[in-house]
Design a protein around this motif. Structure first.
Motif, PDB file in Angstrom:
ATOM      1  N   LYS A 247       0.999  -1.108  -0.004  1.00 53.26           N
ATOM      2  CA  LYS A 247       0.096   0.004   0.068  1.00 53.26           C
ATOM      3  C   LYS A 247       0.856   1.097   0.091  1.00 53.26           C
ATOM      4  CE  LYS A 247      -4.052   1.912   2.153  1.00 53.26           C
ATOM      5  NZ  LYS A 247      -5.290   1.715   2.943  1.00 53.26           N
ATOM      6  N   LEU A 248       0.575   1.980  -0.812  1.00 49.11           N
ATOM      7  CA  LEU A 248       1.319   3.416  -1.038  1.00 49.11           C
ATOM      8  C   LEU A 248       1.006   4.323   0.180  1.00 49.11           C
ATOM      9  CD1 LEU A 248       1.003   4.097  -4.849  1.00 49.11           C
ATOM     10  CD2 LEU A 248       2.812   2.995  -3.460  1.00 49.11           C
ATOM     11  N   ALA A 249       1.471   5.585   0.015  1.00 51.83           N
ATOM     12  CA  ALA A 249       1.435   6.438   1.324  1.00 51.83           C
ATOM     13  C   ALA A 249      -0.080   6.705   1.438  1.00 51.83           C
ATOM     14  CB  ALA A 249       1.951   7.920   1.017  1.00 51.83           C
ATOM     15  N   ALA A 250      -0.639   6.488   2.587  1.00 54.44           N
ATOM     16  CA  ALA A 250      -1.812   6.488   3.147  1.00 54.44           C
ATOM     17  C   ALA A 250      -2.499   7.911   3.011  1.00 54.44           C
ATOM     18  CB  ALA A 250      -2.259   5.897   4.677  1.00 54.44           C
ATOM     19  N   GLY A 251      -3.929   8.193   2.880  1.00 53.66           N
ATOM     20  CA  GLY A 251      -4.408   9.470   2.847  1.00 53.66           C
ATOM     21  C   GLY A 251      -4.358  10.222   1.539  1.00 53.66           C
ATOM     22  N   ALA A 252      -5.398  11.077   0.926  1.00 47.99           N
ATOM     23  CA  ALA A 252      -5.374  11.875  -0.067  1.00 47.99           C
ATOM     24  C   ALA A 252      -4.533  13.132   0.504  1.00 47.99           C
ATOM     25  CB  ALA A 252      -6.799  12.379  -0.186  1.00 47.99           C
ATOM     26  N   TYR A 253      -4.039  13.742  -0.920  1.00 53.60           N
ATOM     27  CA  TYR A 253      -3.198  14.892  -0.671  1.00 53.60           C
ATOM     28  C   TYR A 253      -3.516  15.761  -2.004  1.00 53.60           C
ATOM     29  CZ  TYR A 253      -0.620  11.795  -4.143  1.00 53.60           C
ATOM     30  OH  TYR A 253      -0.295  11.119  -5.081  1.00 53.60           O
ATOM     31  N   LEU A 254      -2.853  16.883  -2.177  1.00 56.51           N
ATOM     32  CA  LEU A 254      -3.071  17.963  -3.306  1.00 56.51           C
ATOM     33  C   LEU A 254      -1.574  18.018  -3.844  1.00 56.51           C
ATOM     34  CD1 LEU A 254      -4.776  19.266  -0.489  1.00 56.51           C
ATOM     35  CD2 LEU A 254      -5.775  20.382  -2.683  1.00 56.51           C
ATOM     36  N   THR A 255      -1.601  17.895  -5.121  1.00 57.56           N
ATOM     37  CA  THR A 255      -0.497  17.802  -5.979  1.00 57.56           C
ATOM     38  C   THR A 255      -0.213  18.977  -6.993  1.00 57.56           C
ATOM     39  OG1 THR A 255       1.103  16.519  -6.969  1.00 57.56           O
ATOM     40  CG2 THR A 255      -1.163  16.145  -7.655  1.00 57.56           C
ATOM     41  N   GLY A 256       1.053  19.230  -7.666  1.00 59.05           N
ATOM     42  CA  GLY A 256       1.272  20.303  -8.723  1.00 59.05           C
ATOM     43  C   GLY A 256       2.534  20.034  -9.004  1.00 59.05           C
ATOM     44  N   LYS A 257       3.062  20.924  -9.837  1.00 57.65           N
ATOM     45  CA  LYS A 257       4.392  20.892 -10.375  1.00 57.65           C
ATOM     46  C   LYS A 257       5.150  22.255 -10.318  1.00 57.65           C
ATOM     47  CE  LYS A 257       6.750  17.824 -13.165  1.00 57.65           C
ATOM     48  NZ  LYS A 257       6.992  16.351 -12.860  1.00 57.65           N
ATOM     49  N   LEU A 258       6.484  22.298  -9.570  1.00 51.94           N
ATOM     50  CA  LEU A 258       7.139  23.577  -9.554  1.00 51.94           C
ATOM     51  C   LEU A 258       8.379  23.554 -10.116  1.00 51.94           C
ATOM     52  CD1 LEU A 258       6.676  24.203  -5.608  1.00 51.94           C
ATOM     53  CD2 LEU A 258       5.391  25.218  -7.615  1.00 51.94           C
ATOM     54  N   ALA A 259       8.533  24.652 -10.800  1.00 49.30           N
ATOM     55  CA  ALA A 259       9.982  24.919 -11.461  1.00 49.30           C
ATOM     56  C   ALA A 259      11.031  25.169 -10.532  1.00 49.30           C
ATOM     57  CB  ALA A 259       9.787  25.589 -12.764  1.00 49.30           C
ATOM     58  N   LEU A 260      11.657  24.166  -9.735  1.00 48.64           N
ATOM     59  CA  LEU A 260      12.674  24.575  -8.958  1.00 48.64           C
ATOM     60  C   LEU A 260      14.054  23.833  -9.010  1.00 48.64           C
ATOM     61  CD1 LEU A 260      10.686  24.284  -5.498  1.00 48.64           C
ATOM     62  CD2 LEU A 260      11.333  26.476  -6.798  1.00 48.64           C
ATOM     63  N   ALA A 261      15.018  24.767  -9.375  1.00 49.07           N
ATOM     64  CA  ALA A 261      16.233  24.249  -9.523  1.00 49.07           C
ATOM     65  C   ALA A 261      16.966  23.925  -8.040  1.00 49.07           C
ATOM     66  CB  ALA A 261      17.232  25.082 -10.461  1.00 49.07           C
ATOM     67  N   ALA A 262      16.550  24.832  -7.065  1.00 51.57           N
ATOM     68  CA  ALA A 262      17.125  24.760  -5.593  1.00 51.57           C
ATOM     69  C   ALA A 262      15.870  25.225  -4.735  1.00 51.57           C
ATOM     70  CB  ALA A 262      18.012  25.987  -5.447  1.00 51.57           C
ATOM     71  N   ASP A 263      15.901  25.195  -3.416  1.00 48.64           N
ATOM     72  CA  ASP A 263      14.674  25.553  -2.600  1.00 48.64           C
ATOM     73  C   ASP A 263      14.662  27.013  -2.809  1.00 48.64           C
ATOM     74  OD1 ASP A 263      14.301  23.334  -1.061  1.00 48.64           O
ATOM     75  OD2 ASP A 263      16.188  23.739  -0.145  1.00 48.64           O
ATOM     76  N   PRO A 264      13.198  27.305  -2.669  1.00 52.19           N
ATOM     77  CA  PRO A 264      12.832  28.951  -2.941  1.00 52.19           C
ATOM     78  C   PRO A 264      13.246  29.824  -1.961  1.00 52.19           C
ATOM     79  CG  PRO A 264      10.998  27.677  -2.251  1.00 52.19           C
ATOM     80  CD  PRO A 264      12.172  26.574  -2.216  1.00 52.19           C
ATOM     81  N   LEU A 265      13.121  31.045  -2.268  1.00 53.18           N
ATOM     82  CA  LEU A 265      13.527  31.928  -1.329  1.00 53.18           C
ATOM     83  C   LEU A 265      12.355  32.445  -0.710  1.00 53.18           C
ATOM     84  CD1 LEU A 265      15.455  34.552  -0.463  1.00 53.18           C
ATOM     85  CD2 LEU A 265      14.704  35.880  -2.100  1.00 53.18           C
ATOM     86  N   LYS A 266      10.941  32.383  -1.002  1.00 54.59           N
ATOM     87  CA  LYS A 266       9.822  32.549  -0.532  1.00 54.59           C
ATOM     88  C   LYS A 266       8.873  31.665  -1.091  1.00 54.59           C
ATOM     89  CE  LYS A 266       8.284  36.952  -0.728  1.00 54.59           C
ATOM     90  NZ  LYS A 266       7.748  38.177  -1.051  1.00 54.59           N
ATOM     91  N   LEU A 267       7.806  31.191   0.075  1.00 50.49           N
ATOM     92  CA  LEU A 267       6.963  30.308  -0.230  1.00 50.49           C
ATOM     93  C   LEU A 267       5.728  30.609   0.473  1.00 50.49           C
ATOM     94  CD1 LEU A 267       5.825  27.566  -1.774  1.00 50.49           C
ATOM     95  CD2 LEU A 267       6.561  26.294   0.072  1.00 50.49           C
ATOM     96  N   THR A 268       4.451  31.074  -0.135  1.00 47.91           N
ATOM     97  CA  THR A 268       3.356  31.378   0.274  1.00 47.91           C
ATOM     98  C   THR A 268       2.297  30.446   0.135  1.00 47.91           C
ATOM     99  OG1 THR A 268       3.944  33.891  -0.063  1.00 47.91           O
ATOM    100  CG2 THR A 268       1.672  33.448   0.469  1.00 47.91           C
ATOM    101  N   ILE A 269       1.664  30.282   0.943  1.00 46.98           N
ATOM    102  CA  ILE A 269       0.390  29.012   1.038  1.00 46.98           C
ATOM    103  C   ILE A 269      -0.974  29.577   1.425  1.00 46.98           C
ATOM    104  CG2 ILE A 269      -0.173  26.860   1.681  1.00 46.98           C
ATOM    105  CD1 ILE A 269       2.426  26.319   2.712  1.00 46.98           C
ATOM    106  N   ALA A 270      -1.860  29.296   0.510  1.00 48.64           N
ATOM    107  CA  ALA A 270      -3.156  30.026   0.648  1.00 48.64           C
ATOM    108  C   ALA A 270      -4.144  28.637   0.637  1.00 48.64           C
ATOM    109  CB  ALA A 270      -3.618  31.059  -0.442  1.00 48.64           C
ATOM    110  N   VAL A 271      -4.889  28.817   1.533  1.00 54.56           N
ATOM    111  CA  VAL A 271      -5.926  27.476   1.722  1.00 54.56           C
ATOM    112  C   VAL A 271      -7.392  28.319   1.727  1.00 54.56           C
ATOM    113  CG1 VAL A 271      -6.443  25.671   3.130  1.00 54.56           C
ATOM    114  CG2 VAL A 271      -4.356  26.461   3.203  1.00 54.56           C
ATOM    115  N   ARG A 272      -8.449  27.757   0.951  1.00 54.41           N
ATOM    116  CA  ARG A 272      -9.798  28.074   1.074  1.00 54.41           C
ATOM    117  C   ARG A 272     -10.433  26.667   1.491  1.00 54.41           C
ATOM    118  NH1 ARG A 272     -12.590  32.155  -0.603  1.00 54.41           N
ATOM    119  NH2 ARG A 272     -10.884  33.242  -1.378  1.00 54.41           N
TER     120      ARG A 272
END
Length: 392
Positions: A247-272
C-alpha cells in the motif's frame, strides 16, 4: 579633612560609574533609535505593513483589498528615504494577464502610492521595482484577497500554535500552520512534483476534504500554482514488484508541479475551505522584516522521494492487467455464388511481458488455421454444370 577626602572619593566613584553606564547604554540607545525610526516609517503606511529586507535597506508595503498600495523605503540606517525614489508594480491577474501600475511619491503623505486592480484571487502575484537614488530594488509579493493585512494577521495568529523545532511530517516534509490547518509540504527534488498533506493535531494525515490550496513561489522565477486533489492511494498487487509496499502513502493529498532548481526564497500558501480562507508565508513573523537579499535563508522543501518508483509500479500493474486477455476471432466467409462454403479463422493475441522500468515486448505471430471448405452440390446442380460443359 576626613569628610572632605571621603567626599572626593565618592565624587570620583560617581563620575566613574556615570562614565561606565554611558558606554554601556550607547549601543542600546542606537538600536532603539533605529527601531523607532523604522517603526515610524512603517506606521505611516500601517502598522500591519509587510516589510522586505534588501541589501541597501527595507521596503514596506501595505496592499489593500481594493488594490490601493502604500509603500515606504528606509535606508540601512533605518531612516526614511523620501527623495529620488519612485517605482512600478507588475500586477499579474488570475488568467495570466499583466498590468503595469506606477508608484509615485506623495509629498504630503511622505510615501509612495499606487492604484492597482482589486484583489480577487486567492493569491495575486505583484512584482515590484523601486528606483532608490538611481539603484533598482526588486522583488515579488504574493498577496491574498484580504491584502497584506491578512498576511500579517494570519502570521500573528499562527505564532500561538507552536511546533517542535525541526519537526518533520510523516512523509518527511516541512510542516506549516495555515489558519486552523497543519499542512505537510514537500517537493520531489528530481521531478519538481509537490505534495501537500493535511495533518491532525497528532501530525497524522487526514482527509483533505474540499480544500483548495494555492502556492506562490519566489525562486529563479516567480510562479503561482493551484494544486489538484488526489484520492487516497489504492493497493498494489504484491506480485507486481516485491520491493514496493503493498500500500502506498495513506490518505489523500494535493499535488502540482514546481519549477525549482533549488529551494525557494519565499513560499506562500493560501488555503480555502468551506468559504473560509487563510494564508501563510513560510518563515514570516508578524512585525519582522522578511530577508530577500542574497544571503537570505531558503525555504527547505525539496527532498528525495520514492514517488517515481511507485509510479513505475502502478504503470506495470496497469499493463499487466491489460495484457491478460486471449481473444478469439471467428471469421466466416463464403466461397462461390452457389456454394455453401464456410471458413473459421482463430487468432491469438500476442503476449506482452512488461518489467519496470525497462519494457520488453515479445510478439508472436498469430496462428491462423483455415479449414478447407467443403462443397456439397445437389444432383440438379451437377446436371446443370454438365449441361454447360457439353454446350461448349
Amino acid at each position: 579633612m576626613k569628610i572632605t577626602k571621603l567626599s572626593g572619593v565618592f565624587a570620583l566613584l560617581l563620575i566613574a560609574a556615570a562614565a561606565a553606564c554611558g558606554k554601556g547604554e550607547e549601543p542600546q540607545t542606537e538600536a532603539n533609535a533605529t527601531a523607532e525610526v523604522t517603526a515610524t516609517a512603517e506606521s505611516a503606511i500601517g502598522e500591519d505593513a509587510y516589510v522586505e529586507d534588501h541589501e541597501s535597506g527595507k521596503a514596506a508595503f501595505n496592499v489593500a483589498a481594493d488594490g490601493s498600495v502604500k509603500a515606504a523605503v528606509t535606508g540601512p540606517d533605518g531612516k526614511p528615504i523620501r527623495e529620488n525614489v519612485s517605482g512600478t508594480l507588475l500586477w499579474k491577474g488570475p488568467s495570466g494577464e499583466e498590468k503595469t501600475v506606477p508608484l509615485t511619491f506623495d509629498e504630503k503623505a511622505g510615501f509612495l502610492v499606487a492604484a492597482g486592480p482589486k484583489l480577487e484571487a486567492d493569491l495575486t502575484q505583484i512584482g515590484y521595482t523601486l528606483n532608490v537614488a538611481g539603484k533598482p530594488w526588486s522583488g515579488t509579493l504574493h498577496v491574498p484577497a484580504g491584502g497584506t493585512a491578512e498576511l500579517y494577521a494570519n502570521a500573528k495568529g499562527a505564532a500561538d500554535l507552536k511546533l517542535p523545532e525541526g519537526k518533520l511530517g510523516p512523509h518527511g516534509g516541512r510542516i506549516e500552520i495555515v489558519g486552523d490547518d497543519r499542512l505537510e509540504l514537500l517537493v520531489d527534488e528530481a521531478t519538481g512534483e509537490v505534495r501537500v498533506y493535511v495533518l491532525d493535531v497528532d501530525l497524522k494525515p487526514v482527509d483533505i476534504g474540499e480544500r483548495k490550496i494555492t502556492l506562490g513561489v519566489v525562486a529563479d522565477a516567480p510562479q503561482v500554482v493551484v494544486l489538484t486533489p488526489v484520492a487516497a492511494s489504492a493497493d498494489v498487487n504484491a506480485d507486481v514488484n516485491a520491493d514496493v509496499n503493498a500500500k502506498l502513502a495513506a490518505g489523500a493529498y494535493l499535488t502540482g508541479k514546481l519549477a525549482l532548481a533549488a529551494d525557494p526564497l519565499k513560499l506562500t500558501i493560501a488555503v480555502r475551505n468551506a468559504g473560509r480562507s487563510a494564508v501563510a508565508l513560510c518563515g514570516y513573523h508578524a512585525g519582522a522584516a522578511f530577508a530577500v537579499h542574497a544571503r537570505a535563508p531558503r525555504v527547505k522543501v525539496r527532498v528525495k522521494t520514492d514517488w517515481d518508483a511507485h509510479a513505475h509500479a502502478h504503470a506495470h500493474a496497469d499493463l499487466k492487467a491489460k495484457a491478460n486477455f486471449d481473444p478469439k476471432v471467428h471469421v466466416h466467409t463464403g466461397a462461390g455464388a452457389r456454394a455453401n462454403a464456410k471458413a473459421n479463422v482463430n487468432v491469438r493475441a500476442p503476449s506482452v511481458r512488461v518489467t519496470p522500468p525497462s519494457i520488453n515486448v515479445q510478439l508472436k505471430a498469430p496462428s491462423i488455421s483455415i479449414p478447407k471448405p467443403s462443397f456439397k452440390a445437389s444432383a440438379s446442380a451437377r446436371a446443370s454444370a454438365g449441361a454447360k460443359v457439353g454446350a461448349h
